[in-house]
Design a protein around this motif. Structure first.
Motif, PDB file in Angstrom:
ATOM      1  N   ASP A   6       0.526  -0.934   0.199  1.00 44.28           N
ATOM      2  CA  ASP A   6      -0.076  -0.012  -0.242  1.00 44.28           C
ATOM      3  C   ASP A   6       0.947   1.235   0.016  1.00 44.28           C
ATOM      4  N   GLY A   7       2.047   1.376   0.877  1.00 43.17           N
ATOM      5  CA  GLY A   7       2.767   2.632   1.015  1.00 43.17           C
ATOM      6  C   GLY A   7       3.579   2.930  -1.208  1.00 43.17           C
ATOM      7  N   MET A   8       3.843   1.879  -1.187  1.00 43.20           N
ATOM      8  CA  MET A   8       3.940   2.019  -3.037  1.00 43.20           C
ATOM      9  C   MET A   8       3.042   2.293  -3.376  1.00 43.20           C
ATOM     10  N   ALA A   9       1.725   1.689  -3.139  1.00 43.26           N
ATOM     11  CA  ALA A   9       1.051   2.550  -4.559  1.00 43.26           C
ATOM     12  C   ALA A   9       0.041   3.662  -3.798  1.00 43.26           C
ATOM     13  N   GLY A  10       0.323   4.414  -3.263  1.00 41.12           N
ATOM     14  CA  GLY A  10       0.731   5.674  -2.506  1.00 41.12           C
ATOM     15  C   GLY A  10       1.445   6.387  -3.154  1.00 41.12           C
ATOM     16  N   GLY A  11       2.385   6.112  -3.601  1.00 44.39           N
ATOM     17  CA  GLY A  11       3.839   6.871  -4.518  1.00 44.39           C
ATOM     18  C   GLY A  11       3.194   6.584  -5.567  1.00 44.39           C
ATOM     19  N   ILE A  12       2.894   5.392  -6.190  1.00 39.16           N
ATOM     20  CA  ILE A  12       2.730   5.243  -7.260  1.00 39.16           C
ATOM     21  C   ILE A  12       1.184   6.050  -8.435  1.00 39.16           C
ATOM     22  N   ILE A  13       0.235   5.874  -7.653  1.00 39.79           N
ATOM     23  CA  ILE A  13      -0.517   7.557  -7.219  1.00 39.79           C
ATOM     24  C   ILE A  13      -0.720   8.833  -7.374  1.00 39.79           C
ATOM     25  N   LEU A  73      -8.537  -7.090  -0.531  1.00 42.31           N
ATOM     26  CA  LEU A  73      -9.765  -6.747  -0.520  1.00 42.31           C
ATOM     27  C   LEU A  73     -10.101  -5.194  -0.730  1.00 42.31           C
ATOM     28  N   THR A  74     -11.759  -5.324  -0.985  1.00 42.06           N
ATOM     29  CA  THR A  74     -12.132  -4.444  -2.103  1.00 42.06           C
ATOM     30  C   THR A  74     -13.284  -3.745  -1.585  1.00 42.06           C
ATOM     31  N   GLU A 119      -3.441  -0.309   5.042  1.00 46.14           N
ATOM     32  CA  GLU A 119      -3.072   0.903   5.492  1.00 46.14           C
ATOM     33  C   GLU A 119      -4.753   1.485   5.734  1.00 46.14           C
ATOM     34  N   LEU A 120      -5.244   2.549   6.551  1.00 40.25           N
ATOM     35  CA  LEU A 120      -5.607   3.279   6.534  1.00 40.25           C
ATOM     36  C   LEU A 120      -5.589   4.008   5.278  1.00 40.25           C
ATOM     37  N   SER A 121      -5.342   4.825   4.981  1.00 40.67           N
ATOM     38  CA  SER A 121      -4.720   5.985   3.756  1.00 40.67           C
ATOM     39  C   SER A 121      -5.334   4.970   2.729  1.00 40.67           C
ATOM     40  N   ALA A 122      -4.788   3.704   2.858  1.00 35.53           N
ATOM     41  CA  ALA A 122      -5.156   2.650   1.337  1.00 35.53           C
ATOM     42  C   ALA A 122      -6.559   2.387   1.107  1.00 35.53           C
ATOM     43  N   VAL A 123      -7.302   1.628   2.735  1.00 30.51           N
ATOM     44  CA  VAL A 123      -8.699   1.969   2.451  1.00 30.51           C
ATOM     45  C   VAL A 123      -9.444   2.732   2.289  1.00 30.51           C
ATOM     46  N   ARG A 124      -8.464   4.222   2.598  1.00 28.92           N
ATOM     47  CA  ARG A 124     -10.022   5.392   2.528  1.00 28.92           C
ATOM     48  C   ARG A 124      -9.357   5.516   0.041  1.00 28.92           C
ATOM     49  N   ARG A 125      -7.831   5.329   0.122  1.00 29.65           N
ATOM     50  CA  ARG A 125      -8.147   5.225  -1.333  1.00 29.65           C
ATOM     51  C   ARG A 125      -9.343   4.184  -2.138  1.00 29.65           C
ATOM     52  N   ILE A 126      -9.428   3.342  -1.416  1.00 31.33           N
ATOM     53  CA  ILE A 126      -9.785   1.843  -2.235  1.00 31.33           C
ATOM     54  C   ILE A 126     -11.629   2.809  -1.708  1.00 31.33           C
ATOM     55  N   VAL A 127     -12.234   3.270  -1.389  1.00 27.21           N
ATOM     56  CA  VAL A 127     -13.286   3.315  -0.996  1.00 27.21           C
ATOM     57  C   VAL A 127     -14.292   4.451  -2.060  1.00 27.21           C
ATOM     58  N   ALA A 128     -12.573   5.089  -1.450  1.00 24.75           N
ATOM     59  CA  ALA A 128     -12.874   6.856  -3.068  1.00 24.75           C
ATOM     60  C   ALA A 128     -12.493   5.974  -5.030  1.00 24.75           C
ATOM     61  N   GLY A 129     -11.939   4.615  -4.339  1.00 26.65           N
ATOM     62  CA  GLY A 129     -12.155   4.259  -5.957  1.00 26.65           C
ATOM     63  C   GLY A 129     -10.309   4.810  -6.519  1.00 26.65           C
ATOM     64  N   VAL A 134     -15.783   2.855  11.358  1.00 28.59           N
ATOM     65  CA  VAL A 134     -16.060   3.344  10.460  1.00 28.59           C
ATOM     66  C   VAL A 134     -15.641   4.448  10.142  1.00 28.59           C
ATOM     67  N   SER A 135     -15.796   4.887  11.741  1.00 29.31           N
ATOM     68  CA  SER A 135     -15.146   6.720  11.324  1.00 29.31           C
ATOM     69  C   SER A 135     -14.461   6.861  11.030  1.00 29.31           C
ATOM     70  N   ASP A 136     -13.025   6.128  11.052  1.00 26.24           N
ATOM     71  CA  ASP A 136     -11.894   6.505  11.010  1.00 26.24           C
ATOM     72  C   ASP A 136     -11.717   6.115   9.068  1.00 26.24           C
ATOM     73  N   ILE A 137     -12.627   5.409   9.075  1.00 30.03           N
ATOM     74  CA  ILE A 137     -12.149   5.403   7.430  1.00 30.03           C
ATOM     75  C   ILE A 137     -13.296   6.637   6.494  1.00 30.03           C
ATOM     76  N   CYS A 138     -14.476   7.124   7.205  1.00 29.84           N
ATOM     77  CA  CYS A 138     -15.616   8.259   6.518  1.00 29.84           C
ATOM     78  C   CYS A 138     -15.489   8.996   7.253  1.00 29.84           C
ATOM     79  N   THR A 139     -14.138   9.198   6.801  1.00 30.75           N
ATOM     80  CA  THR A 139     -13.612  11.131   7.869  1.00 30.75           C
ATOM     81  C   THR A 139     -14.877  12.054   6.045  1.00 30.75           C
ATOM     82  N   PRO A 140     -15.123  13.340   7.144  1.00 33.40           N
ATOM     83  CA  PRO A 140     -15.637  14.201   5.929  1.00 33.40           C
ATOM     84  C   PRO A 140     -15.176  13.949   4.655  1.00 33.40           C
ATOM     85  N   LYS A 141     -14.586  13.906   4.263  1.00 33.66           N
ATOM     86  CA  LYS A 141     -13.683  13.547   3.121  1.00 33.66           C
ATOM     87  C   LYS A 141     -13.927  12.842   1.776  1.00 33.66           C
TER      88      LYS A 141
END
Length: 372
Positions: A242-249, A337-338, A269-279, A354-361
């Motif tokens: 996931d860390g590298m996925a963030g750099g790739i994006i 995980l999808t 990773e939490l940041s990756a779960v959020r990226r999955i939610v956001a597509g 859910v509150s960790d993942i679903c921040t206002p953004k």
């Protein structure tokens, strides 16, 4: 090499962690050997050496869960001496020598460099200190090993990427492979597993081994791939974590890409779960780190206290390293995980609220997939 039949039946679409390990390293065995005389009591000291901090899992899950389990298994008498190498092989060598000099009862080692640490493993052996390899199979006289089924991780990633591309065999699809660190034996296994799914189905247009698993190195590699292939010609990206996925994006967005290709990951990773939610990221691999850490604690306590039946029950697999063969092991299964199974995996298992993942953004994205 793994002698136990691998759990290929674990589906990419699996949504829970209730996967049986019967016959392949059962968890929670409580038998004790009637004939064994425990060499240690509850007053034990275990050295825990973890490799780096860039991946949030080590401080968030592995260390605290391992320490808590050691305490519970030893009536709060057992101690954990902890050190993190910060991705430095030389620093880890120094940390391990300190553990040996301090005469800890056992060392649980997640190696920065599996080959370079081998002389230190031999020193521990010479000092009568057992070493259990954790997450990465270090070379040298390892007494036991616990990790996830790493080739299966790669298979799950590769299979997910093919599914994201429509499930068809189309060698015109150009893929960039962002593999992990060349000093990490797991990275080779992830790659081998992924290639078993990708070979003959897509074209690997560019492939990189990423130093230290660093996101910034992955970003630089991806920028190089974009320059060579052209951003519009990249149909998918295999990212080993996931860390590298963030750099790739970041590299793709810097190149002006707004419609991101499917990108894999690993570690949930939490940041990756959020990226999955956001597509932005297609998938990650969910690995139950608390289960791995707690099982490692069970293994080391059983080993030190001479409870052979319990130790054997926890290490029914066998693996080979470049220097040793037939190492007792436990291989923990994984789940893809999808968007479809976030609620049934990382939320249901208490990784995140859910509150960790679903921040206002991410509120509207969460609402779209019914994550509330």
């Amino acid at each position: 090499m793994i002698s136990c039949i691998r759990r290929i039946a674990i589906s990419v679409a699996a949504s829970t962690m209730t996967v049986s390990l019967v016959g392949c390293g059962a968890l929670g065995a409580s038998e004790s050997s009637d004939g064994a005389s425990p060499s240690k009591g509850d007053d034990i000291t275990v050295g825990l050496l973890l490799p780096e901090t860039a991946n949030t899992r080590y401080e968030q899950f592995d260390h605290p869960y391992f320490e808590k389990k050691i305490a519970s298994l030893t009536r709060e008498q057992g101690k954990v001496e902890y050190a993190n190498a910060g991705a430095s092989a030389s620093k880890q060598t120094e940390q391990m020598q300190k553990m040996i000099d301090a005469k800890v009862d056992a060392i649980v080692l997640d190696a920065v460099d599996a080959h370079a640490i081998a002389p230190s493993v031999q020193k521990a052996e010479d000092a009568g200190i057992p070493v259990i390899a954790y997450d990465r199979l270090a070379e040298g006289p390892i007494d036991a090993y616990i990790s996830f089924d790493n080739e299966l991780v790669g298979e799950v990633q590769g299979r997910s990427l093919i599914e994201a591309l429509g499930g068809k065999t189309d060698t015109s699809d150009k893929i960039v492979m962002m593999n992990g660190s060349p000093t990490d034996p797991n990275a080779k296994q992830f790659k081998a597993g992924a290639m078993s799914e990708l070979n003959g189905k897509v074209t690997i247009a560019q492939s990189f081994d990423t130093k230290d698993w660093a996101p910034e190195n992955a970003e630089a590699n991806m920028a190089e791939a974009i320059e060579a292939i052209g951003a519009k010609n990249i149909d998918g990206v295999y990212s080993a974590n996931d860390g590298m996925a963030g750099g790739i994006i970041d590299a793709l967005e810097e190149a002006g890409v707004t419609d991101l290709p499917p990108i894999t990951g690993q570690d949930a990773e939490l940041s990756a779960v959020r990226r999955i939610v956001a597509g932005e990221q297609y998938m990650s691999v969910y690995k139950p780190y608390p289960q791995e850490a707690e099982s490692a604690a069970e293994m080391v306590v059983a080993y030190l206290q001479g409870r052979d039946i319990q130790f054997d029950a926890l290490t029914r697999d066998r693996v080979d390293s470049p220097s040793n063969q037939g190492i007792p092991a436990q291989l923990v299964p994984v789940v893809a995980l999808t968007k479809a199974n976030i609620k049934d995996t990382v939320v249901a298992d208490g990784f995140y609220k859910v509150s960790d993942i679903c921040t206002p953004k991410f509120a509207s994205d969460c609402a779209e997939i019914g994550l509330k």
